[in-house]
Design a protein around this motif. Structure first.
Motif, PDB file in Angstrom:
ATOM      1  N   VAL A 186       0.845  -1.205   0.000  1.00  9.21           N
ATOM      2  CA  VAL A 186       0.000   0.000   0.000  1.00  9.21           C
ATOM      3  C   VAL A 186       0.878   1.253   0.000  1.00  9.21           C
ATOM      4  CG1 VAL A 186      -1.628   1.375   1.372  1.00  9.21           C
ATOM      5  CG2 VAL A 186      -1.989  -1.087   1.096  1.00  9.21           C
ATOM      6  N   MET A 187       1.943   1.247   0.821  1.00 10.65           N
ATOM      7  CA  MET A 187       2.856   2.392   0.874  1.00 10.65           C
ATOM      8  C   MET A 187       3.511   2.632  -0.486  1.00 10.65           C
ATOM      9  SD  MET A 187       4.243   4.824   2.684  1.00 10.65           S
ATOM     10  CE  MET A 187       4.395   4.524   4.460  1.00 10.65           C
ATOM     11  N   ILE A 188       3.951   1.583  -1.139  1.00 12.27           N
ATOM     12  CA  ILE A 188       4.589   1.709  -2.447  1.00 12.27           C
ATOM     13  C   ILE A 188       3.620   2.301  -3.472  1.00 12.27           C
ATOM     14  CG2 ILE A 188       5.527   0.387  -4.395  1.00 12.27           C
ATOM     15  CD1 ILE A 188       6.760  -1.517  -2.294  1.00 12.27           C
ATOM     16  N   VAL A 189       2.371   1.840  -3.463  1.00 16.21           N
ATOM     17  CA  VAL A 189       1.356   2.362  -4.381  1.00 16.21           C
ATOM     18  C   VAL A 189       1.116   3.849  -4.128  1.00 16.21           C
ATOM     19  CG1 VAL A 189      -1.078   2.241  -5.049  1.00 16.21           C
ATOM     20  CG2 VAL A 189       0.229   0.130  -4.715  1.00 16.21           C
ATOM     21  N   LEU A 190       1.031   4.231  -2.848  1.00 19.38           N
ATOM     22  CA  LEU A 190       0.833   5.646  -2.503  1.00 19.38           C
ATOM     23  C   LEU A 190       2.000   6.503  -2.974  1.00 19.38           C
ATOM     24  CD1 LEU A 190      -0.626   5.338   1.131  1.00 19.38           C
ATOM     25  CD2 LEU A 190      -1.835   6.149  -0.912  1.00 19.38           C
ATOM     26  N   ILE A 191       3.207   5.986  -2.832  1.00 25.52           N
ATOM     27  CA  ILE A 191       4.394   6.723  -3.275  1.00 25.52           C
ATOM     28  C   ILE A 191       4.361   6.936  -4.784  1.00 25.52           C
ATOM     29  CG2 ILE A 191       6.900   6.525  -3.604  1.00 25.52           C
ATOM     30  CD1 ILE A 191       6.978   5.151  -0.819  1.00 25.52           C
ATOM     31  N   ILE A 192       4.014   5.898  -5.529  1.00 23.50           N
ATOM     32  CA  ILE A 192       3.934   6.007  -6.990  1.00 23.50           C
ATOM     33  C   ILE A 192       2.892   7.045  -7.394  1.00 23.50           C
ATOM     34  CG2 ILE A 192       3.289   4.780  -9.099  1.00 23.50           C
ATOM     35  CD1 ILE A 192       4.520   2.244  -7.830  1.00 23.50           C
ATOM     36  N   ILE A 193       1.737   7.018  -6.733  1.00 26.14           N
ATOM     37  CA  ILE A 193       0.677   7.997  -7.022  1.00 26.14           C
ATOM     38  C   ILE A 193       1.176   9.420  -6.758  1.00 26.14           C
ATOM     39  CG2 ILE A 193      -1.584   8.855  -6.282  1.00 26.14           C
ATOM     40  CD1 ILE A 193      -2.341   5.909  -5.723  1.00 26.14           C
ATOM     41  N   CYS A 194       1.851   9.609  -5.607  1.00 22.28           N
ATOM     42  CA  CYS A 194       2.370  10.937  -5.259  1.00 22.28           C
ATOM     43  C   CYS A 194       3.407  11.417  -6.263  1.00 22.28           C
ATOM     44  CB  CYS A 194       2.970  10.920  -3.849  1.00 22.28           C
ATOM     45  SG  CYS A 194       1.749  10.827  -2.519  1.00 22.28           S
ATOM     46  N   LEU A 195       4.258  10.521  -6.740  1.00 19.35           N
ATOM     47  CA  LEU A 195       5.274  10.900  -7.725  1.00 19.35           C
ATOM     48  C   LEU A 195       4.631  11.331  -9.039  1.00 19.35           C
ATOM     49  CD1 LEU A 195       8.018   8.189  -7.056  1.00 19.35           C
ATOM     50  CD2 LEU A 195       8.151  10.623  -6.527  1.00 19.35           C
TER      51      LEU A 195
END
Length: 457
Positions: A351-360
């Motif tokens: 979930v954290m990785i997905v959120l990071i990708i979205i933010c980028l």
């Protein structure tokens, strides 16, 4: 004449302003190295290894029975037999080379002054003590030096991609750097993957240059040498005692351990570099967007990390039988985690990785920089996940995280650059001061204390 003189003085002042951070880093690292306590652990073994054999005999024995890192270990042997201050000097210069390479590769020319200080401060945030686990010389020459030289070897690739001239000297130096950096498994794999990706891009654009092809060939030959070395397989069998039952693990289980330990080190523990990354994502999204939806999503990585840190400790206080992962736990404690608990951690980390990708994507849009940031983070993560295919995944300690740390550092820099584009010069100065003071007075001070407290072994 007077106008020319003023222009020359201005150029000299600008050049000094750009170089000052690197000089500062050199003296800071030299001071930190002066606090280390000489040869330790594996350093002592390498120091004495030529007492009863020649270097040629060592190469043949080592290649057949233990390791393909002949170039790295040859330099390590002779450096361990030299004056200790020589390593202190060279290793400090390797930190400077790493900072310089990151600056050349990722900082626009017009922003060198401020962003060079950002790079220096983030390098000072790296937990220097992690480079002591196998002995200062053994760890730095096997991890820091390949990273520094490998990053320098990417400079001709960037120049070719940006239609800049690559000098003969630069090309030759990059080959020498690849020979050393490619002699290690992690950096060798990164070199091959990056050069293949960019060679394909240059080929499609019909702009492939000879120096890039030569560097790709040298990288491929280096990794081929590593893969075909019989000693690596012998060592893997000999090190099975570090992980009981490792020989029974399948590919999925090894990937699970690699992914779990890699992501948990940054997400489930109080990691400064990742906390800084989460804060920068929040700031960058808030600077780029005014609506609540984007801003709330931008805050989620920091909120999730804070919730994990606080929630896990509260939960552990009331239910200690559940168990909680920490990267420095003994293997027995880690494998003792129930499957449901470990799956929960893996789910949270995904979930954290997905959120990071979205933010980028929020920050950079669907631009090349967004994909570059994701590629860099993926390279850092994969470089640590592949350690799951070694029985020393936990015995090696935290030194194997260095590539992931500096992948985060580089993406932090790209995010800062985006923030700078949206802010005034005065705000840029404030951000730079915050980074520098945090890097010096918090992280560097902690490194000094940790080095002083490190026992002699």
């Amino acid at each position: 004449m007077e106008v020319i003189k003023i222009k020359e003085n201005s150029d000299i002042k600008r050049k000094f302003s750009e170089l000052a951070p690197f000089l500062f880093l050199f003296f800071m690292m030299l001071f930190l190295h002066s606090l280390t306590k000489g040869l330790q652990n594996d350093d002592l073994w390498f120091n004495a290894i030529l007492n009863d054999r020649t270097i040629l005999e060592y190469w043949c024995w080592r290649y057949e029975t233990w390791s393909s890192r002949l170039i790295v270990e040859t330099i390590l042997i002779y450096l361990s037999m030299s004056k200790y201050w020589i390593w202190c000097l060279l290793d400090s210069l390797m930190f400077v080379l790493l900072a310089y390479s990151i600056s050349v590769l990722f900082i626009p020319k017009e922003k060198k002054v401020y962003e060079n200080w950002i790079v220096i401060s983030m390098i000072l945030c790296y937990p220097f003590i992690q480079l002591s686990s196998a002995g200062w010389l053994a760890t730095t020459l096997n991890y820091l030096w390949p990273l520094s030289l490998g990053m320098f070897a990417f400079i001709p690739l960037k120049k070719a991609f940006c239609h800049e001239k690559v000098s003969v000297i630069s090309g030759v130096l990059s080959i020498i750097c690849i020979l050393y950096a490619g002699n290690t498994e992690q950096m060798g794999a990164i070199l091959v993957c990056v050069y293949i990706i960019f060679c394909v891009c240059l080929l499609l654009k019909r702009e492939l240059k000879l120096v890039v092809v030569i560097n790709l060939v040298v990288s491929l030959l280096s990794i081929l040498f590593v893969i075909t070395c019989p000693g690596n397989e012998v060592r893997a069998m000999a090190e099975m005692h570090w992980f009981e039952g490792y020989e029974n693990l399948g590919i999925i289980s090894k990937l699970k351990y690699g992914f779990f330990s890699s992501t948990a080190h940054f997400i489930e523990s109080s990691n400064l570099m990742f906390s800084l990354f989460s804060i920068l994502l929040l700031v960058a999204v808030w600077v780029n967007y005014q609506d609540k939806i984007h801003r709330v999503i931008g805050a989620l990585p920091l909120l999730l990390k804070s919730s994990i840190l606080i929630g896990s400790r509260v939960l552990l206080a009331y239910h200690p039988e559940i168990g909680i992962y920490h990267p420095e736990q003994e293997l027995s404690q880690i494998t003792a985690l129930s499957s449901s608990v470990s799956l929960f951690y893996i789910f949270i980390n995904i979930v954290m990785i997905v959120l990071i990708i979205i933010c980028l994507f929020f920050i950079f849009g669907k631009s090349k920089k967004a994909y570059l940031s994701i590629l860099i983070l993926a390279a850092g993560l994969v470089s640590r996940i592949i350690i799951g295919f070694s029985p020393t995944i936990f015995a090696s300690g935290l030194r194997t995280f260095i590539y992931f740390y500096f992948a985060l550092l580089i993406v932090n820099l790209l995010v800062v650059d985006n923030i700078f584009k949206k802010t005034t010069r005065s705000v840029q100065k404030i951000i730079t001061y915050i980074f520098v003071y945090a890097g010096i007075f918090l992280s560097f001070a902690c490194s000094v204390i940790e080095v002083i407290r490190l026992p002699i072994s």
